[in-house]
Design an enzyme around this catalytic site. Structure first.
Site, mmCIF file in Angstrom:
data_model
loop_
_atom_site.group_PDB
_atom_site.id
_atom_site.type_symbol
_atom_site.label_atom_id
_atom_site.label_comp_id
_atom_site.label_asym_id
_atom_site.label_seq_id
_atom_site.Cartn_x
_atom_site.Cartn_y
_atom_site.Cartn_z
ATOM 1 N N LEU A 261 9.403 4.422 4.098
ATOM 2 C CA LEU A 261 10.298 5.368 4.759
ATOM 3 C C LEU A 261 9.757 6.792 4.595
ATOM 4 O O LEU A 261 10.520 7.738 4.490
ATOM 5 C CB LEU A 261 11.705 5.281 4.174
ATOM 6 C CG LEU A 261 12.536 4.049 4.569
ATOM 7 C CD1 LEU A 261 13.919 4.126 3.952
ATOM 8 C CD2 LEU A 261 12.662 3.922 6.095
ATOM 9 N N CYS A 271 -4.569 -2.681 11.592
ATOM 10 C CA CYS A 271 -3.605 -3.795 11.627
ATOM 11 C C CYS A 271 -2.321 -3.478 12.381
ATOM 12 O O CYS A 271 -2.073 -4.045 13.442
ATOM 13 C CB CYS A 271 -3.278 -4.232 10.209
ATOM 14 S SG CYS A 271 -4.742 -4.789 9.330
HETATM 15 C C1 UGA Z 1 -0.791 -3.522 6.668
HETATM 16 C C2 UGA Z 1 0.355 -4.267 5.948
HETATM 17 O O1 UGA Z 1 1.040 -3.363 5.081
HETATM 18 C C3 UGA Z 1 -0.213 -5.433 5.131
HETATM 19 O O2 UGA Z 1 0.863 -6.153 4.525
HETATM 20 C C4 UGA Z 1 -0.975 -6.353 6.075
HETATM 21 O O3 UGA Z 1 -1.549 -7.457 5.388
HETATM 22 C C5 UGA Z 1 -2.103 -5.557 6.739
HETATM 23 O O4 UGA Z 1 -1.539 -4.458 7.473
HETATM 24 C C6 UGA Z 1 -2.844 -6.475 7.656
HETATM 25 O O5 UGA Z 1 -2.269 -6.914 8.658
HETATM 26 O O6 UGA Z 1 -3.982 -6.837 7.361
HETATM 27 P P1 UGA Z 1 -2.586 -1.701 5.895
HETATM 28 O O7 UGA Z 1 -3.024 -1.659 7.332
HETATM 29 O O8 UGA Z 1 -3.602 -1.776 4.830
HETATM 30 O O9 UGA Z 1 -1.621 -2.971 5.669
HETATM 31 O O10 UGA Z 1 -1.749 -0.377 5.668
HETATM 32 P P2 UGA Z 1 -0.253 0.018 5.275
HETATM 33 O O11 UGA Z 1 -0.176 0.291 3.844
HETATM 34 O O12 UGA Z 1 0.719 -0.927 5.872
HETATM 35 O O13 UGA Z 1 -0.146 1.413 6.053
HETATM 36 C C7 UGA Z 1 -0.213 1.444 7.482
HETATM 37 C C8 UGA Z 1 -0.006 2.835 8.001
HETATM 38 O O14 UGA Z 1 1.350 3.218 7.859
HETATM 39 C C9 UGA Z 1 -0.824 3.920 7.337
HETATM 40 O O15 UGA Z 1 -1.383 4.739 8.338
HETATM 41 C C10 UGA Z 1 0.201 4.676 6.506
HETATM 42 O O16 UGA Z 1 -0.153 6.011 6.329
HETATM 43 C C11 UGA Z 1 1.427 4.535 7.357
HETATM 44 N N1 UGA Z 1 2.704 4.693 6.610
HETATM 45 C C12 UGA Z 1 3.020 3.820 5.621
HETATM 46 C C13 UGA Z 1 3.581 5.695 6.939
HETATM 47 O O17 UGA Z 1 3.321 6.511 7.848
HETATM 48 N N2 UGA Z 1 4.756 5.833 6.253
HETATM 49 C C14 UGA Z 1 5.100 4.982 5.266
HETATM 50 O O18 UGA Z 1 6.194 5.155 4.689
HETATM 51 C C15 UGA Z 1 4.207 3.967 4.933
#
Ligand code: UGA
Length: 447
Positions: A261, A271
């Site tokens: 959030l 992903c």
């Molecule tokens: C994501 C999923 O979290 C994993 O569970 C999944 O296995 C993976 O994709 C996949 O399909 O292989 P990931 O892409 O490594 O993992 O990154 P996340 O940690 O999910 O972050 C994704 C994006 O959301 C980032 O750009 C991050 O900065 C953004 N984000 C995350 C936000 O803008 N706000 C948040 O509160 C959390």
């Protein structure tokens, strides 16, 4: 006798999975069609930055002093077929050029290359993120091509690892999901995951379509959470509210939870964006597109944040054009603890400002090389301090710890103007304001 494991595809997922399987005590043979990737891994090096992965590789890759020697590499499909009891397919499924659907050609070719070499009983386990219905089709490929006949079968075991936590997530997953069609397949997978299951990791057994859907729906849910809070940031801005406080307050409700959030410039990476698009495309094929039209809105809320960040910067710089303005960008990767710049919101914002005439200088702790390759016309600096030198505005776009530890007073000495825009809502506004900076963030009130 201990199971022998092969891993097909040694990218992010495969390299981590292969090393983790060796760590769990199995003999592992990994195959990649790209020779250079294998040569790197054989040297105990990874093509990407992932905390702890090189150490794990070096503990097991054959040839290292003191290594277990349990992890080897090959390019020979026949060797893979002869070696493995369980074959994990870990190749990537990128978004198709010009389409929402994902490109299944790597998965299909991996299975088609392996199947003719399945001369002894084996379980092929798909880990790649695929459109629902793929496993059923791939099972038919195996049935048609495997010399061993019914003794070769398929299971689906989606992967949930996060970049930056890949080793931890693979060795200690929060759940293991297996789509199986036989007791034999379930038993083999229980053997593979005996250690994490003994540690308490839930083991969820499903059919093929459910296993495939668990993965895409989990990523869709995460994307929805992020876009939800970003939509609230837009409303907060219009109403003079504070989205960070709002997120904290709703997060205390444990049905909502406080994770994912954090409002800001939104999600990117290899992903979430492509997974929600592939999911919409697949639902369309299935005649269930109405069920997922909300994902179109999730995608568009997300993409809008990048433009909103650019507009916030323009407005704070006086509302005119970016021409002649010097902008420091802190962060290039799509998230911290990674060198991955695929669909990075940070680079996208930097690029937009640059294309509108701003003089952009980027610094990132690990993503410089990849960023330079993708966007060679941006300016790059060797440190945060160097990027900020002479800047009219500083944009914080990837929330690395290094940036939270910066001394605002020291940066203030070298900046032309003390204007910090926090695109990740991760810096401490009080700290920066005390050092004389104007701090602005999306969905937060001005001081
Ligand atoms: C994501 C999923 O979290 C994993 O569970 C999944 O296995 C993976 O994709 C996949 O399909 O292989 P990931 O892409 O490594 O993992 O990154 P996340 O940690 O999910 O972050 C994704 C994006 O959301 C980032 O750009 C991050 O900065 C953004 N984000 C995350 C936000 O803008 N706000 C948040 O509160 C959390």
């Amino acid at each position: 006798m201990a199971l022998k494991i092969t891993v097909i595809g040694t990218g992010y997922l495969g390299a981590t999975h292969a090393a983790a399987m060796a760590e769990l005590g199995f003999e592992v043979l990994a195959l990649d069609i790209v020779r250079e990737k294998i040569e790197m891994l054989e040297r105990g090096e990874t093509p990407m930055y992932e905390p702890g992965l090189e150490e794990l590789l070096r503990r097991h890759v054959a040839g290292f002093e003191g290594s277990s020697g349990r992890l080897r590499f090959t390019q020979d499909w026949a060797e893979v077929g002869a070696f493995g009891d369980v074959h994990f397919v870990c190749v990537n499924t990128p978004q198709k050029h010009g389409e929402y659907a994902c490109d299944m050609s790597y998965v299909e070719s991996a299975v088609a290359s392996l199947a003719p070499h399945l001369t002894r009983p084996a379980l092929v386990v798909g880990k790649s993120t695929v459109p629902v219905g793929s496993a059923d089709r791939l099972a038919r490929t195996i049935a048609a091509l495997a010399p061993v006949g019914e003794e070769a079968e398929l299971a689906w075991n989606p992967e949930f690892l996060r970049e930056g936590f890949a080793v931890q997530d693979t060795l200690h997953p929060d759940r293991i999901v297996v789509g199986v069609r036989s007791e034999r397949a379930e038993t083999l997978l229980r053997q593979v995951y005996e250690t994490p299951v003994a540690e308490g990791t839930p083991f969820v057994v499903t059919d093929f379509p459910t296993a495939e859907l668990v993965k895409t729906s989990a990523n869709s849910f995460l994307a929805t959470k992020i876009s939800f809070i970003n939509a609230m940031a837009e409303v907060c801005e219009a109403a003079d509210g504070d989205v960070a406080k709002l997120a904290e307050a709703i997060g205390y409700d444990d049905r909502i939870g406080k994770k994912f959030l954090r409002a800001g410039i939104g999600f990117g990476g290899g992903c979430l964006p492509k997974d929600i698009r592939a999911f919409m495309a697949r639902a369309g094929e299935l005649g269930a597109d109405q069920a997922l039209t909300f994902l179109r809105e999730i995608d568009s809320v997300n993409m809008r944040q990048r433009g909103r960040m650019v507009e916030l910067a323009r407005q704070e710089l006086g509302g005119g054009s970016f021409l002649g303005k010097r902008i420091a960008v802190l962060g290039a990767t799509f998230k911290p603890d990674s060198d991955d710049v695929r669909d990075s919101p940070a680079l996208n914002v930097a690029g937009q400002i640059h294309l509108q005439g701003g003089q952009v200088t980027v610094y990132d702790p690990k993503g410089m090389e990849n960023a330079r390759r993708l966007f060679p016309t941006l300016g790059y600096a060797d440190s945060a301090l160097d990027a900020v030198r002479g800047a009219d505005a500083v944009l914080h776009l990837t929330e690395w710890r290094e940036f939270r530890d910066l001394d605002p007073a020291a940066l203030g000495e070298v900046a032309t103007d003390r204007l910090i825009l926090d695109g990740r809502n991760a810096l401490d506004p009080e700290l920066w304001r005390k050092a004389g900076w104007t701090y602005r963030a999306m969905g937060r009130p001005t001081a």
